[in-house]
Write an enzyme that holds these catalytic residues in place. Structure first.
Site, PDB file in Angstrom:
ATOM      1  CE1 TYR A   1      -3.350   2.891   0.709  1.00 21.50           C
ATOM      2  CE2 TYR A   1      -1.978   3.347   2.621  1.00 21.50           C
ATOM      3  CZ  TYR A   1      -2.990   3.720   1.749  1.00 21.50           C
ATOM      4  OH  TYR A   1      -3.626   4.923   1.917  1.00 21.50           O
TER       5      TYR A   1
ATOM      6  CD  GLU B   1      -8.261   7.525   5.053  1.00 23.18           C
ATOM      7  OE1 GLU B   1      -8.268   7.569   6.297  1.00 23.18           O
ATOM      8  OE2 GLU B   1      -7.250   7.219   4.406  1.00 23.18           O
TER       9      GLU B   1
ATOM     10  CD1 TRP C   1      -3.733   2.464   5.820  1.00 29.90           C
ATOM     11  CD2 TRP C   1      -5.851   3.145   5.968  1.00 29.90           C
ATOM     12  NE1 TRP C   1      -4.265   2.501   4.555  1.00 29.90           N
ATOM     13  CE2 TRP C   1      -5.563   2.911   4.618  1.00 29.90           C
ATOM     14  CE3 TRP C   1      -7.130   3.570   6.304  1.00 29.90           C
ATOM     15  CZ2 TRP C   1      -6.510   3.096   3.607  1.00 29.90           C
ATOM     16  CZ3 TRP C   1      -8.064   3.744   5.294  1.00 29.90           C
ATOM     17  CH2 TRP C   1      -7.745   3.516   3.958  1.00 29.90           C
TER      18      TRP C   1
END
Length: 189
Positions: free
Chosen positions: A22, A44, A52
């Site tokens: 990522y 988000e 995350w």
């Protein structure tokens, strides 16, 4: 035998292969495609209060649960969809976040209608529509918010968006390359 050069990455991605992928391939890379911008808006918002990596590991589940991030389909989700999502163990089963995602899909479409694309709207906040490149040298602390994320968040809240405070907005800006916070020398910079 030549000395092997050490690969430098931002410290936050650690050693998790998913996180590294990522970081190297997506984080900080400018995104102008509305579908991808909507995907990150959903992800988000789901991340609020969580790490995350928790969301990243569930990304494929989110894609399936939220109609492959087709904004018009998500905007039409009703109570049956909410009930289905609350039972889906592959996503964060928080009713307020689920309702926020559906609400945000409708707001996203309103912005597309008003501006032509969501991309034109969101990138319009940036000077000359170009990414902000910060000079992060490892000693500088990456901010959680900035005056720019404050302004975007405030405008989006005024337009009815949920789960999009300034901290989430700044993370969104980093994820979609509106801001580049890679440390100097980072392989992904």
């Amino acid at each position: 035998m030549p000395e092997q050069q050490k690969i430098v990455r931002c410290h936050w991605c650690g050693t998790d292969p998913l996180y590294i992928k990522y970081h190297d391939e997506e984080w900080g890379k400018p995104v102008y495609d509305d579908k991808t911008l909507f995907e990150f808006l959903i992800l988000e918002g789901a991340q609020a209060g969580l790490s995350w990596i928790t969301i990243l590991r569930r990304r494929a589940h989110y894609r399936k649960a939220f109609a492959n991030f087709e904004v018009k389909k998500v905007a039409c989700f009703g109570e049956e969809d909410v009930a289905r999502l609350l039972q889906d163990e592959g996503i964060i089963r928080n009713r307020l976040k689920i309702l926020g995602a559906i609400n945000n899909a409708a707001r996203f479409i309103e912005i597309q209608t008003a501006f032509g694309t969501f991309s034109k709207y969101i990138w319009g906040f940036l000077p000359d529509g170009k990414p902000v490149v910060n000079q992060i040298d490892g000693n500088n602390k990456v901010p959680a918010t900035t005056p720019l994320s404050d302004a975007i968040s405030k405008d989006m809240k005024k337009r009815g968006f949920k789960f999009f405070g300034s901290t989430i907005c700044y993370a969104y800006m980093q994820a979609t390359g509106m801001v580049n916070d890679h440390i100097e020398g980072c392989v992904a910079w």
